[in-house]
Design a protein around this motif. Structure first.
Motif, short mmCIF file in Angstrom:
data_model
loop_
_atom_site.label_atom_id
_atom_site.label_comp_id
_atom_site.label_asym_id
_atom_site.label_seq_id
_atom_site.Cartn_x
_atom_site.Cartn_y
_atom_site.Cartn_z
N GLN A 128 0.84 -1.21 0.00
CA GLN A 128 0.00 0.00 0.00
C GLN A 128 0.87 1.25 0.00
N SER A 129 0.41 2.25 -0.74
CA SER A 129 1.07 3.56 -0.73
C SER A 129 0.41 4.43 0.32
N VAL A 130 0.99 5.60 0.58
CA VAL A 130 0.51 6.44 1.68
C VAL A 130 -0.89 6.99 1.44
N ASP A 131 -1.35 7.00 0.17
CA ASP A 131 -2.70 7.48 -0.09
C ASP A 131 -3.74 6.39 0.07
N GLY A 132 -3.32 5.21 0.55
CA GLY A 132 -4.25 4.10 0.79
C GLY A 132 -4.48 3.22 -0.42
N SER A 133 -3.80 3.50 -1.53
CA SER A 133 -3.97 2.69 -2.74
C SER A 133 -3.24 1.36 -2.61
N THR A 134 -3.79 0.34 -3.26
CA THR A 134 -3.19 -0.99 -3.27
C THR A 134 -2.42 -1.20 -4.57
N TRP A 135 -1.21 -1.77 -4.45
CA TRP A 135 -0.35 -2.03 -5.61
C TRP A 135 0.12 -3.47 -5.58
N TYR A 136 0.21 -4.08 -6.77
CA TYR A 136 0.81 -5.40 -6.91
C TYR A 136 2.28 -5.20 -7.26
N LYS A 137 3.16 -5.82 -6.47
CA LYS A 137 4.60 -5.65 -6.69
C LYS A 137 5.23 -6.97 -7.09
N GLN A 138 5.95 -6.96 -8.22
CA GLN A 138 6.65 -8.14 -8.69
C GLN A 138 8.13 -7.84 -8.90
N TYR A 139 8.97 -8.71 -8.38
CA TYR A 139 10.40 -8.62 -8.65
C TYR A 139 10.72 -9.47 -9.88
#
Length: 307
Positions: free
Chosen positions: A259-270
């Motif tokens: 999650q980013s500080v604005d409350g948004s959800t992100w999918y993170k892939q390496y």
């Protein structure tokens, strides 16, 4: 003599009360529809002039207040300091409002189309939310234009953005959020110098237990995607992040949800292990392949607006 001073003091205070009362009434009663009607009837130059008359009155009020402060102090009455930073803020607001008025209408009949990243990212018609709303939007638009490299970095909006970015402040994170989730073709992206700081601020990263933060390079933030290279403990990995409201969850490879500080959800892939095949011709004239294991980011998931 004392009687004369009292009369002067009473008159000065009365004048100030009139100014104090008139300014909030002006701000409260000046609606967006009225400004649009005024611009249609008299032209933006006339409306700009009228608004700046109000700002000049406000500045004049502050100057008079400073004189009254000095006069009252000479009578032994304790007063607070008037003006200073407030006067500077009024001047900044006037400059920002001038820019908002200048861009609010085209030379012809209708409102101008969005022509800059700031206008595309920061929505809201002229003076919605009153004068404070207009000035705030103009500052954000200026910051977005500078952060995406659309304009030079000498604007007031960019100064506010850089100052806020150093502290991980709300103003900077709001600007980053609008770019990160904006339309890439209209808003563009944050990349190059400062993109790493923008990412760290937007993700709310803080050092823990005296452990330094990873180093981020090759960063690009925009269009619902964030990409870059993360280096920690001597090893580097490429990564990609996808805004959950704009992208489906990745169907290939593993991923984390952050999650980013604005409350948004992100999918993170390496980047993950993948087979790389390099073709070559063997002794019989046939095509063969050299195979090796390399690190690659899995293909980007599908965008929700294209399904």
């Amino acid at each position: 003599m004392k009687h004369k001073k009292k009369i002067i003091l009473f008159a000065a205070l009365t004048a100030c009360m009139v100014l104090i009362c008139s300014m909030p009434v002006f701000a409260a009663e000046l609606t967006e529809a009225e400004v649009e009607q005024a611009v249609s009837s008299h032209g933006k130059e006339a409306v700009t002039g009228n608004v700046f008359i109000w700002f000049l009155c406000a500045i004049a009020f502050l100057k008079v207040s400073q004189k009254i402060d000095s006069f009252m102090a000479s009578l032994g009455i304790n007063v607070g300091n008037t003006g200073g930073n407030m006067m500077a803020e009024l001047l900044i607001a006037g400059r920002s409002l001038s820019g908002a008025l200048h861009g609010s209408r085209s030379g012809g009949g209708g409102y101008q189309k969005n022509t800059s990243p700031g206008k595309a990212a920061v929505e809201g018609s002229f003076l919605s939310g009153g004068l404070a709303g207009a000035v705030g939007r103009q500052a954000e638009r200026s910051a977005v234009d500078a952060a995406t490299g659309y304009t030079e970095s000498s604007s007031i909006g960019n100064s506010m953005y850089q100052s806020s970015l150093k502290k991980g402040g709300d103003f900077a994170n709001n600007v980053i959020s609008k770019i990160a989730q904006g339309n890439y073709s209209q808003v563009g992206s944050i990349k190059g110098e400062g993109a790493d700081k923008a990412f760290v601020s937007y993700m709310g990263m803080k050092p823990e237990d005296n452990k330094p933060l990873p180093n981020f390079t090759n960063m690009e933030i925009g269009g619902g995607r964030i990409t870059g290279t993360e280096t920690a403990d001597g090893s580097s990995r490429d990564f990609a992040m996808y805004h959950a409201d704009q992208y489906m969850a990745p169907s290939q490879g593993t991923y984390d949800t952050v999650q980013s500080v604005d409350g948004s959800t992100w999918y993170k892939q390496y980047a993950q292990d993948a087979v790389s095949k390099t073709p070559y011709e063997d002794g019989d004239g046939k095509v063969a392949y050299h195979e090796s294991i390399v690190q690659k980011i899995p293909p980007a998931p599908a965008r929700k607006d294209r399904i």
